[in-house]
Scaffold this active site. Structure first.
Site, PDB file in Angstrom:
ATOM      1  N   HIS A 137     -63.279  54.542   2.069  1.00 48.42           N
ATOM      2  CA  HIS A 137     -64.460  54.307   2.888  1.00 48.42           C
ATOM      3  C   HIS A 137     -64.093  53.994   4.336  1.00 48.42           C
ATOM      4  O   HIS A 137     -64.894  54.231   5.249  1.00 48.42           O
ATOM      5  CB  HIS A 137     -65.301  53.176   2.290  1.00 48.42           C
ATOM      6  CG  HIS A 137     -66.163  53.639   1.160  1.00 48.42           C
ATOM      7  ND1 HIS A 137     -66.571  52.826   0.141  1.00 48.42           N
ATOM      8  CD2 HIS A 137     -66.683  54.853   0.880  1.00 48.42           C
ATOM      9  CE1 HIS A 137     -67.309  53.508  -0.705  1.00 48.42           C
ATOM     10  NE2 HIS A 137     -67.384  54.732  -0.281  1.00 48.42           N
ATOM     11  N   ARG A 173     -72.298  69.888  -4.353  1.00 51.77           N
ATOM     12  CA  ARG A 173     -71.766  69.181  -5.523  1.00 51.77           C
ATOM     13  C   ARG A 173     -72.922  68.488  -6.251  1.00 51.77           C
ATOM     14  O   ARG A 173     -73.404  67.455  -5.821  1.00 51.77           O
ATOM     15  CB  ARG A 173     -70.734  68.152  -5.091  1.00 51.77           C
ATOM     16  CG  ARG A 173     -69.599  68.710  -4.243  1.00 51.77           C
ATOM     17  CD  ARG A 173     -68.651  67.587  -3.841  1.00 51.77           C
ATOM     18  NE  ARG A 173     -67.587  68.006  -2.960  1.00 51.77           N
ATOM     19  CZ  ARG A 173     -67.648  67.937  -1.636  1.00 51.77           C
ATOM     20  NH1 ARG A 173     -68.731  67.449  -1.042  1.00 51.77           N
ATOM     21  NH2 ARG A 173     -66.637  68.335  -0.890  1.00 51.77           N
ATOM     22  N   ARG A 200     -72.787  74.426  -7.083  1.00 52.31           N
ATOM     23  CA  ARG A 200     -71.802  74.278  -8.166  1.00 52.31           C
ATOM     24  C   ARG A 200     -72.448  73.524  -9.319  1.00 52.31           C
ATOM     25  O   ARG A 200     -73.034  72.461  -9.125  1.00 52.31           O
ATOM     26  CB  ARG A 200     -70.572  73.520  -7.662  1.00 52.31           C
ATOM     27  CG  ARG A 200     -69.468  73.410  -8.723  1.00 52.31           C
ATOM     28  CD  ARG A 200     -68.248  72.702  -8.179  1.00 52.31           C
ATOM     29  NE  ARG A 200     -68.492  71.275  -7.972  1.00 52.31           N
ATOM     30  CZ  ARG A 200     -67.600  70.434  -7.429  1.00 52.31           C
ATOM     31  NH1 ARG A 200     -66.429  70.905  -7.021  1.00 52.31           N
ATOM     32  NH2 ARG A 200     -67.867  69.169  -7.285  1.00 52.31           N
ATOM     33  N   GLU A 242     -59.518  76.848  -8.998  1.00 52.46           N
ATOM     34  CA  GLU A 242     -58.931  75.544  -8.703  1.00 52.46           C
ATOM     35  C   GLU A 242     -57.782  75.178  -9.633  1.00 52.46           C
ATOM     36  O   GLU A 242     -57.263  74.067  -9.577  1.00 52.46           O
ATOM     37  CB  GLU A 242     -60.015  74.459  -8.749  1.00 52.46           C
ATOM     38  CG  GLU A 242     -60.868  74.492  -9.998  1.00 52.46           C
ATOM     39  CD  GLU A 242     -62.138  73.656  -9.871  1.00 52.46           C
ATOM     40  OE1 GLU A 242     -62.105  72.639  -9.153  1.00 52.46           O
ATOM     41  OE2 GLU A 242     -63.141  74.013 -10.506  1.00 52.46           O
ATOM     42  N   ASP A 296     -57.897  70.735  -5.562  1.00 51.26           N
ATOM     43  CA  ASP A 296     -57.434  70.723  -6.945  1.00 51.26           C
ATOM     44  C   ASP A 296     -56.340  71.757  -7.182  1.00 51.26           C
ATOM     45  O   ASP A 296     -55.412  71.517  -7.960  1.00 51.26           O
ATOM     46  CB  ASP A 296     -58.601  70.976  -7.905  1.00 51.26           C
ATOM     47  CG  ASP A 296     -59.401  69.715  -8.195  1.00 51.26           C
ATOM     48  OD1 ASP A 296     -58.847  68.617  -7.994  1.00 51.26           O
ATOM     49  OD2 ASP A 296     -60.560  69.818  -8.611  1.00 51.26           O
ATOM     50  N   ARG A 329     -52.169  63.194  -4.871  1.00 47.20           N
ATOM     51  CA  ARG A 329     -51.983  62.974  -3.437  1.00 47.20           C
ATOM     52  C   ARG A 329     -52.242  61.534  -3.036  1.00 47.20           C
ATOM     53  O   ARG A 329     -51.882  61.126  -1.936  1.00 47.20           O
ATOM     54  CB  ARG A 329     -52.887  63.907  -2.628  1.00 47.20           C
ATOM     55  CG  ARG A 329     -54.368  63.689  -2.865  1.00 47.20           C
ATOM     56  CD  ARG A 329     -55.164  64.576  -1.940  1.00 47.20           C
ATOM     57  NE  ARG A 329     -56.583  64.530  -2.246  1.00 47.20           N
ATOM     58  CZ  ARG A 329     -57.522  64.970  -1.425  1.00 47.20           C
ATOM     59  NH1 ARG A 329     -57.195  65.478  -0.270  1.00 47.20           N
ATOM     60  NH2 ARG A 329     -58.785  64.906  -1.760  1.00 47.20           N
ATOM     61  N   CYS A 347     -63.245  76.179  -0.113  1.00 51.57           N
ATOM     62  CA  CYS A 347     -64.115  75.025   0.100  1.00 51.57           C
ATOM     63  C   CYS A 347     -63.362  73.698   0.097  1.00 51.57           C
ATOM     64  O   CYS A 347     -63.981  72.640   0.158  1.00 51.57           O
ATOM     65  CB  CYS A 347     -65.233  74.986  -0.943  1.00 51.57           C
ATOM     66  SG  CYS A 347     -64.678  74.846  -2.646  1.00 51.57           S
TER      67      CYS A 347
END
Length: 574
Positions: free
Chosen positions: A189, A298, A334, A433, A457, A467, A504
């Protein structure tokens, strides 16, 4: 002078003064209480006060701002009946103080999230920690003020172990010029808020607090993850030049935002935006200004905003509104990508040892067909309102794709039987992905209209790298040869079948990689709304034909650094 290197969070450069935000000291001792019910009442009173505080902070930040949305999410955590029932039970059964009980349940939840592989959910564990810490501060009467109150200087960079949204709201925005934290990752955040404020942020800078003091001069380069403490005159002069150049570049990006996206030799590449939640619909006109459409919507956030499965009408209202506002531009929806690692109480999901590889996304939808068809009907109906396309995530076999298309046809037949307006010929695509999808892309391409490469992904699965794990994050490389070869393979297989290819993930907007995407034949780049202008500007600076010539044979090497050097050289000369 001391130079430190962390994770690149929010881009931008600033020459400012440091303000160190000390972590609050909470009393976490196990203290006995005589009356469990009375202590539960103390807990509930503190929850009530904190709830009011969150409402005030949300109002101050703006209901629909990124910060306001975070405070809304904090309120949802504060109202979680299961979590706080566990806290109350611990108080009653063991006669312990409320602070200790909250801390125990917080630690248990943190341990649960720590075993998950999903980077997004690991960051959401921080949300729970923040809510619990703020609630314990409320229980202990700790009052927080503006840490800038006694600081000198008009441009200040806050240094902290971590920053909560509440901490950020308390800062004087007129003086806040940057953020540096020891904890956090690129989806934290701190980064979200810094981007919303348009200021640089560097995160994951371990040991920074031990080397900086309030009043120190600092240089912060968010794009490079670089912080210079107490810079000398020469370093500052060089940095000021970079700041000026950065501002000039941002002005060029703003000027390109509403211009057509074409390379210097006239190749048109669509620049779309990613959208993530219902609130993004409300600010849609501003966030989508200048873009060619939505490359990724999403839908899982719709489900997270409900206490039960959202019905067809609720979903249709969101999808249709977006389609209408786009006024003919494409909207790629999606289907639900949730499950395993993204727990929703009403879904009754199983606990899994490795949820990131488990029961999720298309696997869940093909198992719960009525839930899936409810969403498909809503998407098909929205298809009558604009250029709507449907995209299936986590496809790893042809059988999955064919079954999903069967259910889509069944959903269309159900609407037709009822005389409900819809688009029965809605374009279908899949996310690429996983290595499995990339290797199977020659067969998948025979059954779809488009591919969308989910690079985040794909990199993670191909390199077997989390990561957010600082020990192995160096392996999470967009320029990994295996990853780039997969993308090249997907583009070649798609072109043979006349299938469009988009990207994307985050790499879609990386300046040094954009010439490579054009050279490989990518048709569409879907980026964060704030990066539309930058992406269009970058596309207009090079010739696609020249990029293809210079990058020919690039992936024959096995060394990541060679790829990086070549791409950097191409970006510098174009």
């Amino acid at each position: 002078m001391t130079e430190l290197k962390g994770l690149a969070g929010a881009s931008g450069c600033v020459d400012a003064v440091a303000v160190v935000l000390s972590a609050q000291k909470l009393d976490l001792e196990r203290r006995p209480v005589a009356d469990g019910e009375a202590e539960v009442a103390v807990l509930e009173a503190a929850r009530g006060r904190y709830r009011q505080s969150l409402a005030a902070l949300r109002a101050e930040a703006g209901e629909e701002s990124e910060t306001g949305k975070i405070f809304f999410a904090y309120g949802e955590i504060l109202d979680d009946p299961v979590f706080f029932a566990g806290v109350a039970k611990l108080i009653r059964e063991e006669l312990v103080c409320a602070s200790f009980a909250v801390e125990q349940k917080r630690a248990e939840t943190e341990a649960l999230f720590a075993g998950m592989d999903d980077a997004y959910l690991k960051e959401r564990a921080n949300d729970i920690n923040n809510v619990c810490n703020e609630l314990m501060a409320e229980l202990q009467g700790i009052v927080k003020g503006d840490p800038f109150a006694r600081a000198e200087g008009e441009r200040l960079v806050v240094f902290a172990e971590d920053l909560t949204p509440a901490d950020t709201v308390r800062l004087d925005k007129r003086r806040l010029a940057g953020m540096v934290t020891e904890k956090g990752g690129v989806t934290s955040h701190t980064v979200i808020l810094a981007k919303a404020l348009g200021i640089p942020a560097v995160v994951g800078l371990r040991g920074a607090l031990g080397q900086v003091a309030t009043g120190d001069g600092v240089l912060v380069d968010g794009a490079d993850g670089r912080v210079v403490l107490r810079p000398d005159d020469a370093t500052r002069a060089e940095f000021v030049h970079r700041v000026r150049r950065d501002e000039e570049l941002k002005a060029l990006h703003r000027a390109c935002r509403c211009e057509p996206a074409t390379t210097r030799d006239g190749l048109a590449i669509r620049v779309n935006v990613n959208a993530g939640d219902k609130e993004s619909v409300e600010d849609f006109a501003a966030s989508c200004a200048g873009c060619d459409g939505v490359g990724l919507f999403r839908t899982e956030f719709l489900y997270m905003d409900h206490d039960d499965y959202p019905d067809e009408e609720a979903q249709y209202a969101v999808y249709a509104k977006m389609a209408e506002q786009l006024e003919g531009r494409e909207l790629i929806i999606r289907t639900l990508d949730i499950g395993g690692d993204k727990q929703l109480g009403y879904m009754d999901m199983p606990q899994e040892m490795n949820p990131f590889l488990g029961y999720r996304a298309i696997r869940l939808c093909l198992d719960r067909t009525e839930m899936f068809k409810t969403q498909l009907r809503a998407i098909l109906r929205a298809g009558a309102k604009g250029d709507v396309k449907v995209m299936f995530p986590m496809i790893v076999t042809l059988e999955e794709l064919l079954r999903a298309k069967e259910l889509l046809a069944e959903a269309a037949a159900e609407l037709a039987a009822k005389g409900v307006e819809h688009n029965p010929n809605i374009p279908v695509g899949v996310m690429i992905e996983t290595p499995a999808a990339a290797l199977l892309s020659d067969q998948l391409a025979k059954h779809v209209s488009f591919f969308s490469i989910g690079s985040n992904d794909l990199i993670q699965y191909t390199t077997a790298t989390d990561r957010m794990n600082e020990k192995v994050s160096y392996l999470y490389q967009p320029c990994n040869i295996s990853v780039l070869r997969f993308i090249k393979m997907v583009c070649e297989n798609a072109k043979r079948e006349g299938v469009q290819v988009g990207i994307c993930g985050e790499v879609a907007s990386e300046v040094e990689l954009i010439p490579l995407w054009a050279a490989l034949g990518v048709d569409e780049l879907s980026v964060a709304p704030a990066l539309v202008g930058q992406t269009k500007y970058t596309l207009g600076r090079f010739s696609a034909a020249e990029a293809r010539r210079q990058l020919e044979g690039l992936l024959d090497t096995g060394l990541i650094d060679e790829v990086k050097t070549t791409l950097a050289r191409l970006s510098a000369t174009e």
